[in-house]
Design a protein around this motif. Structure first.
Motif, short mmCIF file in Angstrom:
data_model
loop_
_atom_site.label_atom_id
_atom_site.label_comp_id
_atom_site.label_asym_id
_atom_site.label_seq_id
_atom_site.Cartn_x
_atom_site.Cartn_y
_atom_site.Cartn_z
N SER A 56 51.32 47.74 51.20
CA SER A 56 52.37 46.76 51.92
C SER A 56 52.01 45.60 51.93
CB SER A 56 52.79 47.80 53.12
OG SER A 56 51.70 47.51 54.12
N ALA A 57 50.88 44.96 51.99
CA ALA A 57 50.75 43.48 52.23
C ALA A 57 50.47 42.76 50.88
CB ALA A 57 49.29 43.49 53.14
N GLU A 58 50.03 43.44 50.00
CA GLU A 58 49.68 43.15 48.77
C GLU A 58 50.49 42.94 47.67
OE1 GLU A 58 47.03 41.06 47.83
OE2 GLU A 58 46.36 40.96 49.93
N HIS A 59 51.33 44.02 47.49
CA HIS A 59 52.15 44.46 46.23
C HIS A 59 53.46 43.20 46.13
CE1 HIS A 59 55.55 45.90 48.86
NE2 HIS A 59 56.26 45.98 47.82
N ILE A 60 53.68 42.55 46.99
CA ILE A 60 54.66 41.38 46.56
C ILE A 60 53.89 40.32 46.18
CG2 ILE A 60 56.29 39.93 47.86
CD1 ILE A 60 56.84 42.24 49.88
N VAL A 61 52.88 39.84 46.53
CA VAL A 61 52.21 38.73 46.34
C VAL A 61 51.13 38.72 44.99
CG1 VAL A 61 52.69 37.49 48.56
CG2 VAL A 61 50.49 38.82 48.19
N ASN A 62 50.73 40.02 45.01
CA ASN A 62 49.40 40.44 43.89
C ASN A 62 50.07 41.21 42.60
OD1 ASN A 62 47.31 40.62 42.54
ND2 ASN A 62 46.03 41.20 44.31
N PRO A 63 50.63 40.89 41.73
CA PRO A 63 50.94 41.67 40.56
C PRO A 63 49.92 42.67 40.12
CG PRO A 63 50.59 39.69 39.63
CD PRO A 63 50.29 39.44 41.21
N ASP A 64 48.70 42.75 40.68
CA ASP A 64 47.73 43.61 39.97
C ASP A 64 47.65 44.84 40.88
OD1 ASP A 64 46.78 42.04 38.29
OD2 ASP A 64 45.13 41.14 39.50
N PRO A 66 50.36 47.15 41.97
CA PRO A 66 52.00 47.47 41.60
C PRO A 66 52.50 48.81 42.31
CG PRO A 66 51.02 48.10 39.64
CD PRO A 66 49.89 47.44 40.64
N ASP A 67 51.40 49.83 42.66
CA ASP A 67 51.82 51.07 43.28
C ASP A 67 50.62 51.60 44.18
OD1 ASP A 67 49.87 51.53 41.48
OD2 ASP A 67 50.78 53.02 40.16
N TYR A 68 51.02 52.42 44.82
CA TYR A 68 50.16 52.88 45.82
C TYR A 68 48.77 53.46 45.34
CZ TYR A 68 48.14 55.98 49.72
OH TYR A 68 47.32 56.55 50.57
N PHE A 69 48.70 54.19 44.20
CA PHE A 69 47.49 54.52 43.38
C PHE A 69 46.44 53.46 43.16
CE2 PHE A 69 50.60 57.81 43.10
CZ PHE A 69 49.84 58.74 43.91
N THR A 70 47.03 52.26 42.90
CA THR A 70 46.25 51.14 42.53
C THR A 70 45.86 50.62 43.93
OG1 THR A 70 47.80 50.66 40.62
CG2 THR A 70 46.23 48.94 41.37
N ALA A 71 46.48 50.55 44.96
CA ALA A 71 46.00 50.25 46.10
C ALA A 71 44.76 51.10 46.67
CB ALA A 71 46.95 50.08 47.14
N LEU A 72 45.01 52.50 46.46
CA LEU A 72 43.91 53.46 46.92
C LEU A 72 42.88 53.23 45.98
CD1 LEU A 72 43.41 55.92 48.27
CD2 LEU A 72 44.07 57.13 46.38
N TYR A 73 42.77 53.01 44.68
CA TYR A 73 41.71 52.35 43.89
C TYR A 73 40.92 51.17 44.42
CZ TYR A 73 39.23 50.31 39.87
OH TYR A 73 38.31 49.64 38.99
N THR A 81 31.95 49.09 48.80
CA THR A 81 31.29 47.84 48.27
C THR A 81 30.91 47.74 47.09
OG1 THR A 81 29.17 48.50 49.03
CG2 THR A 81 30.54 47.53 50.85
N VAL A 82 31.48 48.70 46.01
CA VAL A 82 31.36 48.48 44.81
C VAL A 82 32.01 47.26 44.00
CG1 VAL A 82 31.60 49.61 42.46
CG2 VAL A 82 31.06 50.95 44.26
N GLY A 83 33.17 47.00 44.43
CA GLY A 83 34.04 45.95 43.98
C GLY A 83 33.89 45.63 42.32
N PHE A 84 34.82 46.19 41.67
CA PHE A 84 34.48 46.09 40.23
C PHE A 84 34.99 44.68 39.77
CE2 PHE A 84 34.96 50.75 40.33
CZ PHE A 84 33.67 50.98 39.87
N GLY A 85 35.69 44.08 40.61
CA GLY A 85 36.21 42.65 40.24
C GLY A 85 37.44 42.61 39.43
N ASP A 86 38.14 43.63 39.03
CA ASP A 86 38.94 43.66 38.25
C ASP A 86 40.60 43.58 38.95
OD1 ASP A 86 38.90 46.12 39.58
OD2 ASP A 86 39.67 47.30 37.92
N ILE A 87 40.53 43.79 40.27
CA ILE A 87 41.46 43.26 41.33
C ILE A 87 40.98 42.49 42.21
CG2 ILE A 87 43.44 44.36 42.46
CD1 ILE A 87 43.38 46.85 41.01
N SER A 88 41.66 41.57 42.78
CA SER A 88 41.25 40.85 43.99
C SER A 88 42.36 40.36 44.86
CB SER A 88 40.52 39.51 43.56
OG SER A 88 41.20 38.50 42.73
N PRO A 89 42.45 40.46 46.21
CA PRO A 89 43.33 40.04 47.03
C PRO A 89 43.96 38.70 46.85
CG PRO A 89 41.53 40.57 48.29
CD PRO A 89 41.01 40.66 46.75
#
Length: 89
Positions: A56-64, A66-73, A81-89
């Motif tokens: 709810s906080a990021e889907h408007i400002v962050n195009p990476d 786009p959906d709930y499952f990406t937010a869950l990932y 604390t793995v942080g793959f670096g492919d998505i950042s806030p």
């Protein structure tokens, strides 16, 4: 709905009734199983709520995100604390 399930795990008697409703034998349940169920449900609740808040906080400002499952990932990789670096806030 997940919070409703946590109400079942209040005490041992309620947990036994829940097992009986599921068709399981309540005498097979041990108190440590109730504690384990509480821990698992608490972790799942933490992940679900956090993923919803991030979406709810990021889907408007962050195009990476786009959906709930990406937010869950994103939540899983951030909380572990793995942080793959492919998505950042």
């Amino acid at each position: 709905r997940i919070l409703r399930l946590q109400r079942v795990l209040v005490d041992y008697d309620t947990f036994s009734k829940f097992e009986l409703a599921l068709g399981l034998n309540p005498s097979d349940a041990r108190p440590y199983q109730l504690q384990l169920a509480r821990i698992i449900i608490s972790i799942f609740t933490l992940l679900s709520v956090t993923a919803g808040l991030i979406y709810s906080a990021e889907h408007i400002v962050n195009p990476d995100i786009p959906d709930y499952f990406t937010a869950l990932y994103f939540t899983l990789t951030t909380l572990t604390t793995v942080g793959f670096g492919d998505i950042s806030p």
